[in-house]
Design a protein around this motif. Structure first.
Motif, short mmCIF file in Angstrom:
data_model
loop_
_atom_site.label_atom_id
_atom_site.label_comp_id
_atom_site.label_asym_id
_atom_site.label_seq_id
_atom_site.Cartn_x
_atom_site.Cartn_y
_atom_site.Cartn_z
N GLY A 331 -47.58 -53.66 -44.35
CA GLY A 331 -47.71 -52.31 -44.88
C GLY A 331 -46.99 -51.28 -44.04
N ALA A 332 -46.70 -51.62 -42.78
CA ALA A 332 -45.97 -50.70 -41.89
C ALA A 332 -44.54 -51.22 -41.72
CB ALA A 332 -46.67 -50.58 -40.55
N LYS A 333 -43.68 -50.38 -41.17
CA LYS A 333 -42.28 -50.74 -40.98
C LYS A 333 -41.95 -50.78 -39.49
CE LYS A 333 -40.95 -48.78 -45.44
NZ LYS A 333 -40.13 -47.81 -46.17
N VAL A 334 -40.86 -51.45 -39.17
CA VAL A 334 -40.40 -51.50 -37.78
C VAL A 334 -40.26 -50.08 -37.27
CG1 VAL A 334 -38.51 -52.19 -36.26
CG2 VAL A 334 -39.22 -53.70 -38.12
N ARG A 335 -40.84 -49.81 -36.09
CA ARG A 335 -40.87 -48.43 -35.60
C ARG A 335 -41.03 -48.39 -34.09
NH1 ARG A 335 -46.85 -47.29 -38.20
NH2 ARG A 335 -48.13 -48.03 -36.45
N TYR A 336 -40.92 -47.20 -33.55
CA TYR A 336 -41.19 -46.97 -32.13
C TYR A 336 -42.69 -46.75 -31.95
CZ TYR A 336 -36.17 -46.16 -31.48
OH TYR A 336 -34.80 -46.30 -31.43
N GLU A 337 -43.18 -47.14 -30.77
CA GLU A 337 -44.60 -46.99 -30.47
C GLU A 337 -44.77 -46.84 -28.97
OE1 GLU A 337 -47.80 -46.07 -30.84
OE2 GLU A 337 -47.87 -47.32 -32.66
N SER A 338 -45.75 -46.06 -28.58
CA SER A 338 -46.05 -45.93 -27.15
C SER A 338 -46.52 -47.28 -26.62
CB SER A 338 -47.15 -44.88 -26.93
OG SER A 338 -47.60 -44.93 -25.60
N VAL A 339 -46.07 -47.65 -25.45
CA VAL A 339 -46.46 -48.93 -24.87
C VAL A 339 -47.95 -48.97 -24.56
CG1 VAL A 339 -46.10 -48.36 -22.43
CG2 VAL A 339 -45.65 -50.68 -23.21
N SER A 340 -48.57 -47.80 -24.45
CA SER A 340 -49.99 -47.74 -24.13
C SER A 340 -50.88 -47.78 -25.37
CB SER A 340 -50.31 -46.46 -23.34
OG SER A 340 -49.98 -45.31 -24.11
N ALA A 341 -50.27 -47.92 -26.57
CA ALA A 341 -51.06 -47.93 -27.80
C ALA A 341 -51.84 -49.23 -27.95
CB ALA A 341 -50.15 -47.74 -29.01
N MET A 342 -51.42 -50.29 -27.24
CA MET A 342 -52.10 -51.59 -27.30
C MET A 342 -52.21 -52.13 -25.88
SD MET A 342 -49.86 -53.12 -30.49
CE MET A 342 -48.37 -52.30 -29.87
N PRO A 343 -53.19 -52.99 -25.62
CA PRO A 343 -53.34 -53.55 -24.27
C PRO A 343 -52.20 -54.49 -23.92
CG PRO A 343 -54.92 -54.56 -25.79
CD PRO A 343 -54.29 -53.41 -26.51
N VAL A 344 -51.51 -54.20 -22.82
CA VAL A 344 -50.37 -55.02 -22.38
C VAL A 344 -50.89 -56.19 -21.55
CG1 VAL A 344 -48.26 -55.04 -21.00
CG2 VAL A 344 -48.82 -53.04 -22.38
N SER A 345 -50.43 -57.39 -21.89
CA SER A 345 -50.83 -58.57 -21.10
C SER A 345 -49.68 -59.08 -20.23
CB SER A 345 -51.30 -59.71 -22.02
OG SER A 345 -50.24 -60.18 -22.83
N GLY A 346 -48.46 -58.60 -20.46
CA GLY A 346 -47.36 -59.05 -19.62
C GLY A 346 -46.03 -58.50 -20.09
N VAL A 347 -45.04 -58.52 -19.19
CA VAL A 347 -43.67 -58.10 -19.52
C VAL A 347 -42.74 -59.24 -19.09
CG1 VAL A 347 -41.85 -56.40 -19.15
CG2 VAL A 347 -44.26 -55.69 -19.16
N VAL A 348 -41.78 -59.57 -19.96
CA VAL A 348 -40.89 -60.71 -19.71
C VAL A 348 -39.45 -60.23 -19.74
CG1 VAL A 348 -40.12 -62.97 -20.55
CG2 VAL A 348 -42.53 -62.31 -20.76
N ARG A 349 -38.71 -60.59 -18.71
CA ARG A 349 -37.27 -60.31 -18.67
C ARG A 349 -36.51 -61.58 -19.03
NH1 ARG A 349 -35.68 -56.59 -14.06
NH2 ARG A 349 -36.62 -55.19 -15.61
N VAL A 350 -35.80 -61.55 -20.14
CA VAL A 350 -35.10 -62.73 -20.63
C VAL A 350 -33.79 -62.92 -19.87
CG1 VAL A 350 -34.07 -63.81 -22.66
CG2 VAL A 350 -36.13 -62.41 -22.90
#
Length: 350
Positions: A331-350
């Motif tokens: 129902g939603a579209k690809v968009r920008y979002e604040s990183v703090s809007a959801m709980p972050v469990s990790g960040v990965v550098r590919v």
């Protein structure tokens, strides 16, 4: 002496009858009103519907990532099973050929009568010629022994391949069942969410969708009228290319199980974007959580993957300035979002 009964006042009977009728009518009306109230409960508020729909979408996304994982496993197992089946077929052809060779030798021995070589030498009219043939027969026997050993080894290998194939087929069947169950779970959650949304009516649904998009934009822009992603460089040229691909898809619809190029789910957007940069990521958000070097959120640079929730069922791409680009939910579209809007469990550098 009896007291004479006093006659009632004129009109009393009429008044009493009228009161009784009024009371009865009031009771019936009250029951009818109560029944109407029970039959038509107050519709849920937009806020309540949004909370329930958000929960259902979250559950649907978890099931969707299970579906993606099962689909990936199915494709891998199918390829492995096909390879094993080809090996079994090739091995069987080789065994049949070796058995044919051994059968031909056995038939030749039978035709010669199976006599002891010493007796054959004694009966031979050409002993020298016989000895030459015997040496050839010894060499043939040695080759026959080698062929027999090869036959045994190949049979053992073929049996092992058949056992591996049977195990793969069993696993493939289990994965197919898991795939079906996950798909059914996604569909059930989405159907419940749609039923809740339908209870609002078209105008309320439109307002809810608009409100959700406005709130996401407000979080991403920190309440200002423009998006500020900062000027931090990407972690690599490929990361920059992947981010550019993801940003180009802002506005594309979310569809579970989709990897583009027109619709995406959360991990599908990451998978497709990095493919445009020449990098093949794993398919699911849980696997993408281990697709590179783990770093802290404070170290995040554009192009890095941001994994959300404890079970890693959602993923977005860091765009800079504390903002990610992601495919949110149906129902939603690809968009920008604040990183703090959801709980972050990790960040990965590919």
């Amino acid at each position: 002496m009896s007291t004479p009964r006093r006659s009632p006042l004129p009109g009393v009977h009429r008044i009493a009858r009228a009161l009784a009728i009024t009371a009865a009518a009031t009771g019936v009306l009250g029951a009818a009103v109560a029944g109407t109230a029970e039959a038509a409960p107050e519709p849920p508020s937009r806020k309540d519907v949004k909370a329930q729909v958000d929960q259902l979408y979250d559950e649907a996304e978890q099931a969707s990532e299970k579906f993606n994982a099962a689909q990936e496993a199915q494709q891998r197992l199918q390829a492995e099973t096909n390879r094993l089946l080809d090996e079994v077929a090739t091995g069987q052809d080789g065994l049949n050929r070796l058995r044919g060779e051994l059968g031909a030798v056995a038939a030749a021995e039978y035709r010669s009568g199976g006599l002891d070589p010493t007796v054959q030498l004694m009966l031979s009219s050409d002993p020298a010629g016989y000895l030459n043939r015997a040496r050839s027969l010894d060499q043939a026997a040695a080759r026959q022994a080698d062929t027999l050993h090869e036959l045994v080894d190949r049979q053992r290998g073929l049996d092992q391949r058949r056992a591996e194939t049977a195990a793969k087929l069993t696993e493939l069947d289990r994965v197919r069942q898991s795939l079906t169950a996950s798909k059914r779970e996604v569909q059930q959650r989405l159907a419940k969410a749609q039923k809740l949304l339908d209870s609002l009516g078209a105008a309320e649904r439109a307002r809810l969708t608009a409100q959700d998009a406005e709130e996401a934009e407000s979080r991403a822009t920190r309440g200002t009228d423009r998006l500020d992603l900062g000027n931090q460089p990407a972690s690599s040229d490929r990361a920059a290319a992947a981010l550019a691909a993801a940003v180009a898809k802002v506005g594309s619809p979310y569809v579970y199980g989709s990897t583009g190029p027109r619709t995406f789910d959360c991990s599908g957007l990451m998978y497709w974007s990095w493919r445009q940069a020449g990098v093949s990521l794993p398919r699911t958000s849980q696997e993408q959580a281990h697709a590179g070097q783990r770093i802290s959120l404070a170290e995040a640079r554009p192009g890095d993957l941001v994994i959300f929730y404890k079970d890693a069922h959602h993923v977005g791409m860091y765009a800079g300035g504390g903002v990610v680009v992601h495919a949110p939910y149906p129902g939603a579209k690809v968009r920008y979002e604040s990183v703090s809007a959801m709980p972050v469990s990790g960040v990965v550098r590919v």
